[in-house]
Design an enzyme around this catalytic site. Structure first.
Site, PDB file in Angstrom:
ATOM      1  N   LYS A  97       0.845  -1.204   0.000  1.00 12.11           N
ATOM      2  CA  LYS A  97       0.000   0.000   0.000  1.00 12.11           C
ATOM      3  C   LYS A  97       0.875   1.247   0.000  1.00 12.11           C
ATOM      4  O   LYS A  97       1.868   1.315   0.729  1.00 12.11           O
ATOM      5  CB  LYS A  97      -0.901  -0.013   1.232  1.00 12.11           C
ATOM      6  CG  LYS A  97      -1.917   1.123   1.272  1.00 12.11           C
ATOM      7  CD  LYS A  97      -2.803   1.018   2.509  1.00 12.11           C
ATOM      8  CE  LYS A  97      -3.871   2.096   2.553  1.00 12.11           C
ATOM      9  NZ  LYS A  97      -4.707   1.997   3.766  1.00 12.11           N
ATOM     10  N   SER A 154      -9.674   1.943   3.007  1.00 15.48           N
ATOM     11  CA  SER A 154      -8.802   2.643   2.092  1.00 15.48           C
ATOM     12  C   SER A 154      -7.804   1.741   1.362  1.00 15.48           C
ATOM     13  O   SER A 154      -7.254   2.150   0.351  1.00 15.48           O
ATOM     14  CB  SER A 154      -8.032   3.728   2.842  1.00 15.48           C
ATOM     15  OG  SER A 154      -7.177   3.149   3.819  1.00 15.48           O
ATOM     16  N   SER A 175      -9.887  -0.236   7.246  1.00 13.67           N
ATOM     17  CA  SER A 175      -9.299  -0.080   5.911  1.00 13.67           C
ATOM     18  C   SER A 175      -8.613  -1.313   5.320  1.00 13.67           C
ATOM     19  O   SER A 175      -8.230  -1.290   4.152  1.00 13.67           O
ATOM     20  CB  SER A 175      -8.304   1.079   5.908  1.00 13.67           C
ATOM     21  OG  SER A 175      -8.987   2.302   5.838  1.00 13.67           O
TER      22      SER A 175
END
Lengths: 483, 110
Positions: A84, A159, A183
């Site tokens: 990420k 996210s 997330s």
């Protein structure tokens, strides 16, 4: 419809390692095949923001050399992974999904990333996410939304949407995400993969671009529970560079995940099955609970009566901490600086205004307001008190049960644009995930069937602090039921 | 914005509040952004006011997560001087430097 084109299950870590050790596969060929697939699918899905090819191929060549000599392979030898983009990687783009960090090349590696690489993993590149991990749909990325591989008209969740979608479409075997209020777990459920929220302190956050420091965690996403457990075993453990990382010993999570769930007491909290829960999601999760009973678990109805206060508490704590953490983006040391500023003060505000997106600004506003003179007691302090109530409620529940199961999200993946006009509606997407974040406990989202339209449903398995092994056992039983 | 201490949440953010918060946070809002921000903040604050239903007068705030985990989180580390990141690597990422210091627009008006 399009699902067949994009959805593909990666091979398991065990199978890939066996092939590498036997010389049936080469790490360099594997990496090349993944890059080929990324080049083919990424233009449509927008999962990777940048690729780290040189670094990946050098690592793959090292692994091939070890395999050629017949030396023992490290636990993640040759495994292609995605990271990420809120986790910094030395010399490689690390944008946090924000324009304000465009062009930034960090001078160091995030500890979790360094540990993956030391264990032999091949870092393919950086995955898309909501700006500074603030969002539940990936639509807050400054670089455009990720598309859900199951249905590209739908969001992948957020996210860590890119990290979940990468595993779902086999653009990586496993990935790292971060979870502040859901997330990792929510996108895992939207994309039909496994996502792990480790206990607060279990994984070092050194090199995680901070959003809310009392909540932020790094965790793995993978196509199956055992792979996720293996990944966690590699990244967990104390790190002198993160004072909040725990010295608690790291068990063999993969082995623990092999232990049958029979005999475990499973709590089912009524508050997570009430109004607002999509009936198809409920039906799928109830099937999962029935499967646990068949697997020999004891199902126990429980009550967590303060659950409804979790989202308001979360948004006060998270935004207050975000307003402090994001103060560092000032155009001085790194990142974007607005070119047209005569004074220092103008430079700060112009750089931040031009560099941050709308949701990030909204949260900085809310957090700054809640912390400002005269309002601290009413908002931040109050939220920290309710946080104690919520945490105590979980601790009491865990005196009676070993794990708690709930839906991960009240609904399956929604359409792009469906919730962007109403920030509050978007915040409510996190209604089942934020409480565990506030309490610091661990959890796993495991695929648990699908809706009639084929949209994945996730079951959230929560366990007490440092109870990851228990959560894995329960998740494994749900996975094995093949709902 | 009043500076008396509020013990209850009472959502009614005004345009002046938004302007004051913008200044505190070093953010700018274009004139057409003030209205939507005001609307969103009031909606969110109305929603979080739900917490007023709970009596928390005897609840100790939870600020440090480590305490919940039975002190499993390490105590403070020794305060030792250790090598850190290489200065030139750090400086290479700054918008403007003279290699030793960060440069910014002038702070003091003459």
């Amino acid at each position: 419809m399009t699902a067949e084109r994009f959805v593909k299950k990666p091979r398991t870590l065990t199978d890939l390692r066996a092939d590498l050790a036997a010389g049936r596969t080469k790490a360099t060929d594997l990496a090349a095949a993944y890059y080929e697939r990324i080049e083919k699918l990424n233009p449509r899905l927008n999962i990777f923001l940048s690729l780290t090819k040189e670094r990946a191929l050098a690592q793959a060549a090292r692994i091939d050399a070890i395999a050629a000599k017949g030396d023992p392979l490290p636990p993640l030898a040759g495994i292609p992974v995605g990271i990420k983009d809120v986790l910094v990687t030395q010399g490689a783009p690390s944008t946090a999904g924000s324009k304000i960090l465009q062009g930034y090349r960090p001078p160091y590696d995030c500890t979790a990333v360094a540990r993956l690489e030391a264990a032999g993993a091949v870092l393919l590149g950086k995955t898309n996410c909501d700006e500074f991990a603030m969002g539940s749909s990936n639509e807050n990325s400054a670089y455009g939304p990720v598309r859900n591989p199951v249905d590209p008209e739908r969001v992948p969740g957020g996210s860590s949407g890119g990290s979940a979608a990468a595993v779902a479409s086999n653009l990586a075997v496993a990935t790292l995400g971060t979870d502040t209020g859901g997330s990792i777990r929510q996108p895992a459920s939207f994309c039909g993969v496994v996502g792990v929220l480790p206990t607060y302190g279990r994984v070092s956050r050194y090199g995680l671009i901070a959003f809310a420091s009392s909540l932020d965690r790094i965790g793995p996403l993978a196509s199956n529970v055992r792979d996720a457990a293996t990944m966690l075993g590699v990244i967990a453990g104390h790190d002198p560079s993160d004072a909040t990382s725990s010295p608690a010993p790291v068990p063999d999570y993969a082995a623990e995940s092999d232990t049958p769930a029979a005999g475990l007491r499973i709590g089912v909290p009524a508050e997570y099955f009430g109004e607002g829960l999509d009936p198809e999601v409920r039906a799928a999760v109830e099937k999962g609970i029935a499967a646990l009973e068949v697997a020999g678990c004891t199902i126990k109805p429980i009550s967590l009566p303060h659950t409804k206060y979790a989202v308001p508490t979360y948004y006060l704590v998270a935004t207050a901490e975000a307003s402090a953490n994001l103060a560092r983006f000032d155009g001085v040391r790194y990142g974007y600086r607005s070119p047209n500023s005569a004074t220092l003060s103008d430079m700060y505000s112009h750089s931040r205004d031009e560099g941050f997106g709308a949701e990030v600004k909204r949260r900085i506003f809310l957090g700054t307001y809640a912390l400002s003179a005269g309002y601290y007691d009413a908002y931040y302090l109050k939220a920290q008190q309710v946080r104690r109530i919520l945490a105590d409620e979980f601790l009491r529940a865990f005196a009676e049960v070993d794990a708690i199961v709930t839906p991960t999200s009240p609904f399956p993946a929604f359409k792009l644009g469906e919730k962007t006009g109403d920030p509050l509606a978007m915040y409510l997407a996190d209604i089942y995930t934020v409480t565990a974040s506030l309490a610091g406990i661990c959890g796993v989202s495991v695929p648990c069937g699908a809706t009639k339209a084929g949209l994945p449903v996730g079951m959230q398995v929560l366990a007490r602090h440092f109870g990851e092994g228990t959560a894995f056992r329960v998740a494994r039983a749900v996975e094995a039921a093949g709902i | 914005m009043s500076f008396e201490t509020r013990t209850k949440m009472s959502a009614k953010v005004t345009v002046e509040d938004v302007e004051r918060v913008a200044e505190l946070a070093h953010l700018e809002l274009a004139p057409d952004e003030v209205g939507p921000m005001l609307r969103d903040l009031n909606a969110i604050l109305d929603y979080v006011a739900e917490l007023n239903e709970l009596d928390t007068s005897n609840v100790v705030p939870l600020a440090q997560m480590g305490e919940l985990e039975g002190g499993a989180i390490a105590a403070l580390r020794a305060d030792l001087v250790r090598p850190s990141l290489d200065r030139s690597a750090v400086m290479s990422q700054a918008p403007e430097t003279d290699q030793a210091f960060f440069k910014v627009p002038k702070v003091i008006e003459r």
